[in-house]
Design a protein around this motif. Structure first.
Motif, short mmCIF file in Angstrom:
data_model
loop_
_atom_site.label_atom_id
_atom_site.label_comp_id
_atom_site.label_asym_id
_atom_site.label_seq_id
_atom_site.Cartn_x
_atom_site.Cartn_y
_atom_site.Cartn_z
N GLU A 279 46.45 41.32 34.78
CA GLU A 279 46.82 40.27 35.02
C GLU A 279 48.48 40.36 35.87
OE1 GLU A 279 45.04 41.35 33.14
OE2 GLU A 279 43.52 40.56 33.76
N VAL B 71 49.58 40.92 38.63
CA VAL B 71 49.11 39.93 39.68
C VAL B 71 50.00 38.93 39.16
CG1 VAL B 71 47.57 37.93 40.34
CG2 VAL B 71 46.65 39.68 39.41
N LYS C 56 37.40 45.48 38.83
CA LYS C 56 38.87 44.70 38.44
C LYS C 56 39.99 45.28 38.80
CE LYS C 56 39.06 42.37 33.80
NZ LYS C 56 38.93 42.95 32.07
N LYS D 186 39.28 44.68 43.03
CA LYS D 186 40.17 43.61 43.56
C LYS D 186 41.30 44.04 43.48
CE LYS D 186 37.01 40.08 40.31
NZ LYS D 186 37.21 40.01 39.57
N LEU D 187 42.26 45.20 43.37
CA LEU D 187 43.37 45.42 42.75
C LEU D 187 43.65 45.92 44.46
CD1 LEU D 187 44.80 47.07 40.12
CD2 LEU D 187 45.20 45.49 40.18
N THR E 120 43.38 43.89 47.30
CA THR E 120 44.12 43.18 47.70
C THR E 120 46.14 42.60 47.03
OG1 THR E 120 43.84 41.18 45.89
CG2 THR E 120 42.69 41.28 48.21
N ILE E 121 46.02 42.90 46.06
CA ILE E 121 48.08 42.97 45.66
C ILE E 121 48.14 43.91 46.13
CG2 ILE E 121 47.48 40.97 44.44
CD1 ILE E 121 47.74 42.94 41.93
N TYR F 173 39.62 35.99 44.66
CA TYR F 173 40.82 36.67 43.41
C TYR F 173 41.55 36.44 44.65
CZ TYR F 173 37.78 40.80 45.75
OH TYR F 173 37.63 41.60 46.28
N PRO F 174 43.02 37.32 44.34
CA PRO F 174 43.43 37.34 42.84
C PRO F 174 44.42 36.35 42.98
CG PRO F 174 45.50 37.73 44.86
CD PRO F 174 44.25 37.96 45.45
#
Lengths: 372, 372
Positions: free
Chosen positions: A365, A368, B230, B233-234, B236-237, B270-271
């Motif tokens: 979190e 992000v 989780k 998903k990272l 993307t960032i 997400y994110p």
């Protein structure tokens, strides 16, 4: 567009006559000169005119002399000269035209004829100006695109660099230092400015092949097995693959470096076991600086060596691991190199960001939010 | 430099007189015309001259008419015209000059004067040509640099693409297909050619952040745990990070896509959990095509779905996962999309090259040889 027209004549009524011709045109600004010297001085002070109406017979400096003296200026920055003279003899006309007069009108003249000749000549000047300013626009456009090109090439390095950062613990600082060292040594061995800059820009990509090495090998804290070491060695040819298939000189050079920066002068290096001057000079430069920087830096699997110990190692490996000429160049600039090492020291031994998340050093979190 | 000078006069002896003036200059080629019509026809047939010496009183078509008819041609491609006329009246001189004659010489004329005027005018023409050809050179230079710029931008994509290839099993084909689909949909929703091309070039970088995901998660054959998901998903960032800090529009767009291609229309993605039109249109386009292509492709953890089933899924997710407008555009072009899917099918499910080495599918020596 406003136009400055000089009228040079020693008889004031002649000037007034020309002035009268353009009285109704607000765009024509008439300036006066009583002789050639006065004309040249006024031009020097106020800048070049758009056109000159020039008498030939004048005191102090005559029209022929004016034509001679303006020759160089007009070659660079063209403006027309119309001779308006009472001299009607063949030789005067020919002399004036040969000295570069664009037109020759004899006195007495038709007002309307002079007017038409002046406007025609100004149109020619306008065309000349248009072409010249188009050239200027294009030139600045070209310069801008050239800068964009250089900038865009650097973008490739930056992106690949950022991609690598996520894979192992080497921060951007190792890469920065290598670029600086390599640039120094390239200069020292006599490469020109462009070559040295190319070396500076290409060298940061030497380890890009590590992107392809599995985490289990790349990030292993302990000693590698023989098989694992074989896999680590692959980063040279993987780097070559990533940088291949290009016609950009910068990437060509980067590929050469990626492939050759673990070759050894004595032929015992990898991946190809090249020997001596068969190894590209770019690779021979990067290998010295890379070893120096790796030895003097902390790594997952070892602590940093003191600088003196690393320098001893480089001396000892002259003609073994390293090209002797490059080692000599390295020591010629060793003060600068140590300076760079200290000025651009690693802040701390940074873990890859994803490892930090796995280890709970930073929450997803938070990440992000930070990168939002 | 050879120069073509037309002499247009209805009296042959007049032409001969001018010819005599330039007899000793091998660079001046004299062409003749007996009237204006003959002159224009010859120019049309043989191309524009470097200069015209023009009589005014001629049968069939007179000199004034010639000046009128050449006006447009000379504006684009300048060449001087010297009128050589027996008309000495004010009105004729002014008319000719107003019609664009560059010079007006009355008959009888001094041979040397005409010569000087011709050479002066040719010098003006030469300057005009020089400026024009400089412009041409610059223009082609600029075009070349612009192409290089586009090419260099593409290099960034190619390098990042090649770097990713070494990390997971997706071959370049998935990337190629996405680029094609995205281009189609961009066109379909009314983006102009440039925007669609930008979308085509930027979309292949949407998963570049996977470079930063640990092998243990990225290459896991089985189902991911919540924590592992989780981490996935990272990407993307991480992609956003790799593509950040730029002023290149292409990379700006690529960053936007990397960050937003897993957002969902209903806000559950997400994110950032963006919703509806808060999600950049670029991300909304890529997500539909990416899901379609992923569903219909084999992956380490699943087999490919039949196309029909994938299309049903996309319909079903209209206004849930996907922007309804993009889904509609997708189905408007679904025939082309299926065509691309088949034309650019994966050859086989390829393992990352380093995995192949670890698994013993290929030896290190063979690889070194192959890439040498």
């Amino acid at each position: 567009m406003q136009r400055t027209v000089y009228v040079a004549d020693d008889v004031p009524t002649n000037i007034e006559l020309v002035e009268a011709v353009f009285r109704n045109d607000p765009d024509i600004i008439i300036k006066k000169a009583g002789d050639g010297k006065e004309l040249l001085e006024s031009i020097e002070k106020n800048g070049t005119p758009d056109l000159i109406v020039l008498d030939l017979m004048m005191p102090v400096m005559d029209g022929f002399d004016v034509l001679r003296r303006l020759k160089n200026i007009r070659e660079k920055n063209y403006f027309p000269i119309i001779v308006l003279s009472a001299l009607t003899d063949k030789q005067s006309i020919i002399n004036a035209l040969n000295l570069g007069a664009d037109d020759y009108v004899t006195k007495p003249f038709f007002v309307e004829e002079l007017k038409a000749r002046v406007y025609n000549m100004l149109k020619l000047k306008e065309r000349d100006e248009f072409l010249n300013s188009s050239l200027d626009v294009m030139e600045s456009n070209l310069l801008e695109k050239l800068q964009m090109l250089e900038y865009t090439q650097l973008e490739i390095i930056i992106r690949l660099g950022k991609a690598s950062e996520f894979r192992d613990d080497e921060t951007g600082r190792h890469i920065e230092r290598i670029a600086d060292y390599v640039n120094l040594i390239a200069e020292e061995i006599g490469m020109n400015h462009e070559q040295s800059m190319m070396m500076r820009y290409a060298s940061p990509m030497h380890d890009v092949g590590k992107i392809g090495i599995p985490d289990g090998v790349l990030l292993k804290p302990g000693k590698l097995t023989d098989d694992e070491f074989k896999i680590i060695k692959l980063h040279t040819i993987i780097g070559g693959k990533i940088l291949s298939g290009t016609t950009l000189p910068l990437l060509e050079l980067a590929k050469e470096i990626a492939l050759s920066h673990h070759e050894r002068w004595d032929g015992t290096g990898y991946p190809l076991g090249l020997k001596g001057s068969d190894i590209p000079i770019s690779g021979r430069i990067v290998t010295v600086t890379d070893v120096f920087d790796a030895l003097t830096s902390d790594r997952i699997y070892k602590a940093a060596w003191p600088i003196e110990k690393a320098l001893d190692y480089i001396k000892e490996q002259r003609e073994r691991q390293f090209d002797p000429e490059i080692v000599d160049a390295f020591f010629n600039r060793v003060d600068n190199i140590i300076q760079i090492k200290k000025a651009k020291a690693d802040v701390s031994s940074v873990k890859p960001i994803v490892q930090q998340i796995i280890d709970g050093d930073v929450s997803i979190e938070e990440l992000v939010e930070r990168w939002r």
